[in-house]
Write a protein that holds these residues in place. Structure first.
Motif, short mmCIF file in Angstrom:
data_model
loop_
_atom_site.label_atom_id
_atom_site.label_comp_id
_atom_site.label_asym_id
_atom_site.label_seq_id
_atom_site.Cartn_x
_atom_site.Cartn_y
_atom_site.Cartn_z
N LYS A 31 0.83 -1.20 -0.13
CA LYS A 31 -0.02 0.00 -0.02
C LYS A 31 0.80 1.24 -0.10
O LYS A 31 0.41 2.27 -0.68
CB LYS A 31 -0.68 0.04 1.20
CG LYS A 31 -1.85 1.22 1.37
CD LYS A 31 -2.68 1.19 2.20
CE LYS A 31 -3.78 2.45 2.48
NZ LYS A 31 -4.14 3.18 1.44
N LYS A 32 1.80 1.18 0.63
CA LYS A 32 2.75 2.68 0.99
C LYS A 32 3.41 2.85 -0.37
O LYS A 32 3.39 3.93 -1.03
CB LYS A 32 3.97 2.35 1.84
CG LYS A 32 4.87 3.53 1.91
CD LYS A 32 5.86 3.50 3.09
CE LYS A 32 6.56 4.36 3.30
NZ LYS A 32 7.79 4.33 4.20
N ASP A 35 0.71 4.13 -2.69
CA ASP A 35 0.16 5.52 -2.58
C ASP A 35 1.28 6.50 -3.04
O ASP A 35 0.96 7.56 -3.49
CB ASP A 35 -0.01 5.52 -1.06
CG ASP A 35 -1.17 4.83 -0.54
OD1 ASP A 35 -2.02 4.69 -1.51
OD2 ASP A 35 -1.51 4.71 0.56
N GLU A 36 2.55 6.32 -2.66
CA GLU A 36 3.71 7.05 -3.11
C GLU A 36 3.80 7.15 -4.67
O GLU A 36 3.60 8.33 -5.20
CB GLU A 36 5.04 6.69 -2.71
CG GLU A 36 5.30 6.53 -1.38
CD GLU A 36 6.51 6.12 -1.14
OE1 GLU A 36 7.21 5.55 -1.83
OE2 GLU A 36 7.00 6.14 0.29
N ASN A 39 0.85 9.28 -5.86
CA ASN A 39 1.14 11.01 -5.72
C ASN A 39 2.50 11.59 -6.46
O ASN A 39 2.57 12.96 -6.11
CB ASN A 39 0.98 11.08 -4.10
CG ASN A 39 0.05 10.75 -3.35
OD1 ASN A 39 -1.11 11.30 -3.80
ND2 ASN A 39 0.09 10.16 -2.22
#
Length: 65
Positions: A31-32, A35-36, A39
């Protein structure tokens, strides 16, 4: 070896590949990084906003004559 030999197994290989990618995407440990990556298009906007908040005047990319 031809399509007659491997042909019946191709849908199975494609299904296993699809399920593998599907599970990989849904794993919480990814997930991290996702998400990065999501963005990244906004990273330049944040840098420009930080640069605009500095004491330097805005540069409109026109040369003064």
């Amino acid at each position: 070896m031809s399509y007659d030999v491997y042909g019946p197994f191709l849908p199975l290989v494609m299904l296993i590949t699809f399920l593998g990618i599907f599970v990989w995407v849904l794993l919480p440990q990814n997930k991290k990084s996702f998400d990065e990556a999501a963005n990244l298009p906004f990273a330049d906007d944040e840098q420009e906003a930080d640069n605009n908040n500095s004491n330097e005047p805005a540069h409109d990319r026109r040369e003064e004559k």
